[in-house]
Design a protein around this motif. Structure first.
Motif, PDB file in Angstrom:
ATOM      1  N   PRO A  78       0.801  -1.230   0.000  1.00 16.35           N
ATOM      2  CA  PRO A  78       0.000   0.000   0.000  1.00 16.35           C
ATOM      3  C   PRO A  78       0.830   1.275   0.000  1.00 16.35           C
ATOM      4  N   GLY A  79       1.984   1.270   0.660  1.00 18.79           N
ATOM      5  CA  GLY A  79       2.801   2.474   0.700  1.00 18.79           C
ATOM      6  C   GLY A  79       3.316   2.871  -0.667  1.00 18.79           C
ATOM      7  N   SER A  80       3.919   1.922  -1.370  1.00 15.42           N
ATOM      8  CA  SER A  80       4.469   2.232  -2.690  1.00 15.42           C
ATOM      9  C   SER A  80       3.361   2.506  -3.703  1.00 15.42           C
ATOM     10  N   MET A  81       2.227   1.805  -3.571  1.00 11.84           N
ATOM     11  CA  MET A  81       1.143   2.036  -4.518  1.00 11.84           C
ATOM     12  C   MET A  81       0.467   3.378  -4.261  1.00 11.84           C
ATOM     13  N   ALA A  82       0.473   3.843  -3.018  1.00 12.84           N
ATOM     14  CA  ALA A  82      -0.052   5.180  -2.737  1.00 12.84           C
ATOM     15  C   ALA A  82       0.764   6.221  -3.489  1.00 12.84           C
ATOM     16  N   GLN A  83       2.065   6.054  -3.487  1.00 11.35           N
ATOM     17  CA  GLN A  83       2.932   6.985  -4.223  1.00 11.35           C
ATOM     18  C   GLN A  83       2.623   6.945  -5.714  1.00 11.35           C
ATOM     19  N   ARG A  84       2.413   5.756  -6.245  1.00 11.35           N
ATOM     20  CA  ARG A  84       2.154   5.625  -7.684  1.00 11.35           C
ATOM     21  C   ARG A  84       0.809   6.234  -8.068  1.00 11.35           C
ATOM     22  N   VAL A  85      -0.198   6.039  -7.212  1.00 12.10           N
ATOM     23  CA  VAL A  85      -1.509   6.625  -7.497  1.00 12.10           C
ATOM     24  C   VAL A  85      -1.410   8.149  -7.509  1.00 12.10           C
TER      25      VAL A  85
END
Length: 202
Positions: A88-95
């Motif tokens: 979730p942390g890295s995907m939050a950045q990508r979103v």
């Protein structure tokens, strides 16, 4: 935030009615779902946009609102249980990167990516320019647009490659319900098995 008009075509990618309704009426939600679709089950990925919207207290996603959200707080939204993604942390950045790009290049209007695309090749180029969208993800999303959302710039099937072929079950572009979801999942498992078998022994 005003709710978008009811779509003329409905997606069934998350297998959850509320989440699928959001995907169907919100181009940004469909893009975010496609972005999340890696290293987790497909339906989990495409339920993510609805979860994000709900946790933001909205009934739709807004690119500008996500782009300007405090990064740490946005990451926490995705980390809440059940988590939106395995990472979730890295995907939050990508979103957030995706939404910032949409704000800068398209005024926050995700549909503008394909609304006036003159050709399938041009649309593919636009999709590949999106943060987090490589060649394969861009072609799959292009196929989804063509097969399920009536986005048909000239040459779209050729630009989508194998994913644009009719009557196949290769990707999310071909999922219309539980039966086709099972067929796509079986195809992916076959591809993984073939890739493992092709690896030389250690």
């Amino acid at each position: 935030m005003a709710r978008s008009e009811k779509p003329t075509q409905e997606l069934h990618l998350s297998q959850q009615p509320d989440a699928d309704a959001l995907l169907s009426r919100s181009p940004l939600a469909a893009l975010v779902g496609m972005l999340l679709d890696q290293q987790i089950p497909m339906e989990w990925a495409f339920a993510g946009p609805y979860t994000i919207a709900t946790r933001m207290g909205a009934d739709d996603l807004d690119a500008a609102a996500i782009a300007s959200y405090d990064p740490d707080a946005f990451a926490e939204l995705l980390k809440q249980r059940p988590a939106v993604h395995r990472y979730p942390g890295s995907m939050a950045q990508r979103v957030q990167q995706l939404c910032r790009y949409l704000v800068e290049e398209y005024g926050g209007d995700a549909e503008a990516i394909w609304r006036d695309a003159p050709t399938g090749a041009d649309l593919l180029t636009r999709l590949k320019a999106l943060p987090g969208f490589g060649d394969q993800k861009a072609r799959i999303f292009l196929a989804l647009l063509g097969k399920q959302l009536s986005v048909h710039p000239p040459g779209w099937q050729e630009a989508a490659g194998a994913y644009g072929e009719p009557n196949c079950h290769r990707s999310v572009a071909d999922i219309t319900g539980p039966e086709t979801l099972a067929k796509v999942r079986a195809h992916k498992q076959e591809m993984k098995a073939a890739a493992r078998a092709a690896k030389p022994p250690k």
